[in-house]
Design an enzyme around this catalytic site. Structure first.
Site, PDB file in Angstrom:
ATOM      1  N   SER A 169      -9.849   3.349  -7.221  1.00  0.00           N
ATOM      2  CA  SER A 169     -10.927   2.380  -7.394  1.00  0.00           C
ATOM      3  C   SER A 169     -11.526   2.538  -8.781  1.00  0.00           C
ATOM      4  O   SER A 169     -10.855   2.964  -9.715  1.00  0.00           O
ATOM      5  CB  SER A 169     -11.969   2.533  -6.294  1.00  0.00           C
ATOM      6  OG  SER A 169     -11.444   2.131  -5.046  1.00  0.00           O
ATOM      7  N   TYR A 198     -11.099  -8.149 -11.412  1.00  0.00           N
ATOM      8  CA  TYR A 198     -10.870  -6.711 -11.449  1.00  0.00           C
ATOM      9  C   TYR A 198     -11.743  -5.999 -10.421  1.00  0.00           C
ATOM     10  O   TYR A 198     -11.265  -5.141  -9.668  1.00  0.00           O
ATOM     11  CB  TYR A 198     -11.157  -6.167 -12.847  1.00  0.00           C
ATOM     12  CG  TYR A 198     -10.957  -4.678 -12.969  1.00  0.00           C
ATOM     13  CD1 TYR A 198      -9.686  -4.122 -12.879  1.00  0.00           C
ATOM     14  CD2 TYR A 198     -12.044  -3.821 -13.158  1.00  0.00           C
ATOM     15  CE1 TYR A 198      -9.495  -2.750 -12.989  1.00  0.00           C
ATOM     16  CE2 TYR A 198     -11.868  -2.450 -13.267  1.00  0.00           C
ATOM     17  CZ  TYR A 198     -10.590  -1.915 -13.184  1.00  0.00           C
ATOM     18  OH  TYR A 198     -10.406  -0.547 -13.282  1.00  0.00           O
ATOM     19  N   LYS A 202     -10.566  -3.618  -7.235  1.00  0.00           N
ATOM     20  CA  LYS A 202     -10.971  -2.228  -7.076  1.00  0.00           C
ATOM     21  C   LYS A 202     -11.733  -2.010  -5.765  1.00  0.00           C
ATOM     22  O   LYS A 202     -11.609  -0.953  -5.141  1.00  0.00           O
ATOM     23  CB  LYS A 202     -11.809  -1.788  -8.273  1.00  0.00           C
ATOM     24  CG  LYS A 202     -11.036  -1.746  -9.586  1.00  0.00           C
ATOM     25  CD  LYS A 202      -9.979  -0.655  -9.632  1.00  0.00           C
ATOM     26  CE  LYS A 202      -8.578  -1.073  -9.275  1.00  0.00           C
ATOM     27  NZ  LYS A 202      -7.613   0.039  -9.357  1.00  0.00           N
TER      28      LYS A 202
END
Length: 323
Positions: A169, A198, A202
């Site tokens: 992550s 993004y 994550k």
């Protein structure tokens, strides 16, 4: 705020090459093992005597990484082997798993380390999916599911939590994820903002880590996600120069991120009951995860919001034809 601050300025790592036990006889896969954090992690495992598969697209880069690692190791310790796959192309993943299974009967830890951040707007995978979601979530999800038979087989002969799957992550989970972690509609109506895409990918890694913990925790497999840290790596190569300039004073060497992953993958302080939890730099459980994100991991029947379950369904649907 304090939890985010501690990820920018973490305490010293507690598991490094100085006290890492021998890993001789163990087998690891590290995606993205040819550079950055992945290369440093492969080196640490190799020095400890492990057999390490560097999984990635470029055999030339893998061979160069292997030469570099071996040149820095005296005497030679473990084994380093290239495993060809491209996470953004789902058609390459089953052949890679088949090749691995033909060579190995065990897998102790799968490090889903590889990722992409902020590519040019509109970038898509071979199958036409948003590139960050494809590389960071869809590919690792399919890879992990296809490797489960080997992981389960290894877990049957190992102590609980010795076999692990580690997802990657980012601090953006704490700082940028919306309430409940993700707007599920953005999986089909993809935002134009690459920063938002993004952050979704994550957060998706934490969702997948938690879902896998529910799936195989009873079999003794530990699934965790981790923020390796704010690092000087090629991950920011697509970022605006001003972002790199502004964050440079807060960035650490890639090896520090490898210590985070090393702790997540091998620390004896963790057990199966820690499945689905979040590891932060340089190797410790997240001290105060956001309550709305924790709720997103749970089903509605269990008092949560059920967002993670919806994300899992999305990943399963998009990868089902590639089993």
């Amino acid at each position: 705020m304090g939890a985010s601050f501690s990820q920018f300025f973490p305490p010293h790592p507690t598991l490094t090459e100085a006290n890492l036990p021998s890993q001789k006889g163990k087998v690891f896969i590290v995606t993205g093992g040819t550079s950055g954090v992945g290369l440093e992690l492969c080196a640490l495992l190799y020095y400890a005597g492990a057999k390490v598969y560097l999984a990635g697209r470029s055999e030339a880069k893998a061979r160069a990484a292997i030469v570099r690692i071996k040149a820095d190791s005296t005497p030679a310790s473990g084994e380093l082997i290239f495993l060809s796959l491209s996470l953004e192309d789902l058609t390459t993943i089953k052949p890679a798993v088949d090749a691995f299974a033909a060579a190995e009967s065990r897998l102790d830890v799968l490090f889903n380390n590889a990722g992409v951040s902020l590519p040019p707007r509109g970038s898509v995978s071979t199958q036409g999916h948003e590139l960050q979601m494809a590389t960071n979530c869809l590919g690792p999800y399919l890879l992990t599911q296809l490797l489960l038979p080997t992981l389960i087989h290894t877990a049957e002969k190992s102590s609980p939590a010795a076999v692990r799957v580690i997802w990657t992550s980012s601090i953006v989970v704490d700082t940028s994820a919306p309430t409940s972690g993700m707007d599920i509609s953005e999986l089909t109506n993809v935002p134009s903002s690459q920063q938002k895409n993004y952050a979704n990918s994550k957060m998706g890694n934490w969702f997948l880590a938690s879902a896998l913990a529910d799936q195989v925790g009873s079999k003794g497999i530990l699934s965790l996600t981790q923020n390796p840290g704010n690092l000087k790596t090629g991950l920011l190569r697509h970022a605006p120069w001003i972002l790199g300039f502004a964050t440079s004073p807060l960035l650490y060497p890639a090896k520090m991120g490898a210590y985070t992953e090393l702790w997540a993958g091998l620390s004896g302080d963790l057990n199966v009951e820690d499945g689905g939890k979040y590891v932060v730099p340089w190797g410790r459980l997240h001290p105060a995860p956001r309550p709305d994100l924790v709720a997103a991991l749970k089903l509605k029947d269990d008092g949560g919001t059920g967002v993670a379950a919806l994300f899992l369904e999305h990943c399963e649907r998009l990868t089902a034809d590639h089993r």
